[in-house]
Design an enzyme around this catalytic site. Structure first.
Site, PDB file in Angstrom:
ATOM      1  CG  HIS A 147     104.059 -17.409  68.602  1.00  0.00           C
ATOM      2  ND1 HIS A 147     103.990 -16.064  68.915  1.00  0.00           N
ATOM      3  CD2 HIS A 147     104.141 -18.062  69.790  1.00  0.00           C
ATOM      4  CE1 HIS A 147     104.042 -15.911  70.232  1.00  0.00           C
ATOM      5  NE2 HIS A 147     104.126 -17.112  70.789  1.00  0.00           N
ATOM      6  CB  SER A 268      94.161 -24.195  38.478  1.00  0.00           C
ATOM      7  OG  SER A 268      94.779 -23.443  37.460  1.00  0.00           O
ATOM      8  CE  LYS A 274      96.760 -23.900  42.355  1.00  0.00           C
ATOM      9  NZ  LYS A 274      97.498 -23.365  43.493  1.00  0.00           N
ATOM     10  CD  GLU A 281      91.324 -20.035  48.757  1.00  0.00           C
ATOM     11  OE1 GLU A 281      92.314 -19.338  48.549  1.00  0.00           O
ATOM     12  OE2 GLU A 281      90.794 -20.740  47.873  1.00  0.00           O
ATOM     13  CE1 TYR A 308      60.832   2.831  61.672  1.00  0.00           C
ATOM     14  CE2 TYR A 308      60.150   4.929  60.721  1.00  0.00           C
ATOM     15  CZ  TYR A 308      60.620   3.639  60.555  1.00  0.00           C
ATOM     16  OH  TYR A 308      60.863   3.150  59.306  1.00  0.00           O
ATOM     17  CE  LYS A 316      62.287  -3.942  57.836  1.00  0.00           C
ATOM     18  NZ  LYS A 316      62.738  -2.603  58.285  1.00  0.00           N
TER      19      LYS A 316
HETATM   20  N1  ARG Z   1      59.313   0.000  55.827  1.00  0.00           N
HETATM   21  C1  ARG Z   1      59.389   0.726  57.058  1.00  0.00           C
HETATM   22  C2  ARG Z   1      60.596   0.246  57.877  1.00  0.00           C
HETATM   23  O1  ARG Z   1      61.172  -0.722  57.565  1.00  0.00           O
HETATM   24  C3  ARG Z   1      58.154   0.496  57.853  1.00  0.00           C
HETATM   25  C4  ARG Z   1      57.912   1.535  58.906  1.00  0.00           C
HETATM   26  C5  ARG Z   1      57.565   2.840  58.305  1.00  0.00           C
HETATM   27  N2  ARG Z   1      57.160   3.790  59.295  1.00  0.00           N
HETATM   28  C6  ARG Z   1      57.060   5.079  59.031  1.00  0.00           C
HETATM   29  N3  ARG Z   1      56.718   5.857  60.005  1.00  0.00           N
HETATM   30  N4  ARG Z   1      57.338   5.574  57.854  1.00  0.00           N
HETATM   31  O2  ARG Z   1      61.026   0.851  58.829  1.00  0.00           O
END
Ligand code: ARG
Length: 451
Positions: A147, A268, A274, A281, A308, A316
């Site tokens: 604690h 600072s 400081k 942090e 897909y 990404k």
């Molecule tokens: N840039 C696309 C992605 O990151 C690649 C795949 C695209 N595929 C499609 N069927 N439009 O997913």
């Protein structure tokens, strides 16, 4: 008024070239293996395959030297366009028996595999820094907290090794994740496989994958490996953030337990005295970005029908940001730990506060046959007495103890020793010097296993 040049267009909206360019070397490597396979299987004439592979290799060499690709919607189209410039219309044969759907996730898995290896190496370095710092503090006694209130004395080495164990599990966890990242989706094509007689296992071997993502629809449409990775990355950040928080406390002058080396503190603009722990942090603060990435990926996946979906392109940026963030945090934390100066005297001074030896007196009463619960109660009374008079437990008169228990005696004073308290905790995982040494060696062995 919005200037028209500032408006997004549909083309710009679907493009990912701004962020997926870092996949280029991985995509090129995968394409080379794919086309080599097409040649071996005579899906393409061998001479054609050889020319395409040679072109891709030249592009890869240029990319590795910082060269640019032709602009396109995404990195995959950009590589194809660049290949057209390089070898002409033959470039159009590269995309035989695959789709961008299996292509993009293959490049992403290769990227992640490489960065998992880099993160694991960084975690080893940080763990070693904690172990070395622990070795320097095998004789340093500090308050152990629960604690954030003083609990019992511990060796600073014991405390530092706790962090080393957490990081060791992080490194092992990433090795577990890596096994599932390292499965080849290429050859799934769009979602149903391909009419060409490809050899997926050969491509997998060539690229160092441990196996195949067998089901083609699964291969192009799951991103569970990213979720797993981000969960492991989030835990790394949790551990770094907890340490950062402790450092922030330890270096506060009220604690004074440690001094962070100059490169890791800032002054600072107004207060000349400081030494702000900005690096620690920021490590604590950046943790939120990685948690955010994990949440983003989970949210991205839910509700997407097989197979897909373009949503997946959004996988990404959070993954790249998380990788960059964890790498950078480890890069600064390791030298910070290595150069940290622990202040033994301050740690010892702090042990005079908070009645750290109360449990030891209770344990000693229990060893004399007093039920522990009763022993706990009578020591609590002695602590209360001391608090009211602003004295230490040593200063509580023996007559007071004797009123509490017939078992009381001058042994109480002998019990009140920090060194004895630490040395007495010899149970497995305890803070006694010999036991901490054993843990340190066990940890070294586990690190050498290198899993
Ligand atoms: N840039 C696309 C992605 O990151 C690649 C795949 C695209 N595929 C499609 N069927 N439009 O997913």
């Amino acid at each position: 008024m919005i200037s028209e040049s500032r408006r997004s267009t549909p083309d710009a909206f679907v493009a990912s070239m701004d962020f997926d360019g870092r996949l280029a070397p991985f995509d090129l490597t995968a394409s080379i293996a794919h086309v080599e396979m097409l040649g071996r299987r005579r899906i393409l004439p061998r001479a054609d395959a050889a020319k395409i592979v040679a072109g891709l290799r030249r592009i890869l060499a240029r990319v590795e030297r910082g060269g640019r690709l032709v602009k396109a919607e995404d990195v995959h189209y950009a590589i194809e366009k660049t290949l057209y410039k390089e070898i002409g219309p033959l470039a159009g044969k590269m995309h035989t028996a695959r789709s961008r759907n299996d292509q993009t996730v293959t490049a992403l898995r290769l990227y992640l595999r490489t960065h998992i290896d880099g993160l694991r190496a960084r975690l080893s370095e940080l763990t070693a820094a904690f172990v070395d710092q622990a070795e320097r503090n095998l004789g340093t006694v500090m308050p152990g907290y629960t604690h954030l209130q003083p609990g019992q004395p511990v060796l600073a080495a014991h405390h530092l090794l706790a962090h080393a164990w957490m990081l060791t599990r992080d490194r092992e966890r990433l090795a577990d994740v890596r096994r599932r990242v390292n499965q080849l989706p290429l050859g799934a094509a769009a979602l149903a496989g391909t009419t060409f007689s490809i050899d997926r296992s050969w491509v997998a071997d060539r690229l160092g994958f441990e196996g195949l993502v067998e089901n083609a629809m699964d291969a192009v449409s799951d991103r569970d490996f990213l979720v797993e990775f981000l969960a492991a990355a989030a835990l790394v950040m949790t551990h770094l953030s907890r340490w950062a928080e402790e450092l922030i406390l330890w270096t506060n002058p009220s604690f004074g337990f440690a001094v962070i080396a100059d490169p890791f503190v800032t002054g600072s603009s107004i207060m000349p005295q400081k030494r702000n722990p900005d690096v620690a942090e920021l490590v604590r603060g950046k943790t939120g970005r990685v948690y955010g990435a994990l949440t983003a990926l989970l949210t991205l996946l839910k509700g997407t029908p097989l197979a897909y979906n373009r949503d997946f392109q959004e996988d990404k940026p959070p993954v790249f940001d998380a990788v960059d963030t964890v790498e950078a945090c480890l890069d600064v934390t390791t030298p910070l730990v290595r150069t940290l100066k622990v202040n033994r005297e301050k740690m010892l001074d702090a042990c005079r506060l908070g009645f750290l030896l109360a449990t030891d007196v209770a344990d000693a009463f229990a060893r004399r046959g007093v039920p522990f619960r009763e022993a706990h109660g009578l020591v609590a009374k002695a602590v209360h007495y001391a608090v009211e008079r602003d004295i230490s437990l040593e200063q509580v008169p023996l007559s007071f103890w004797r009123n509490l228990s017939s078992q009381a005696g001058s042994w109480i004073l002998e019990t009140l020793s920090l060194e004895k308290a630490v040395a007495a905790r010899r149970s497995l995982g305890g803070t006694a010097p010999a036991e901490v040494q054993r843990q340190r060696l066990a940890l070294r062995r586990r690190m050498q296993k290198g899993r």
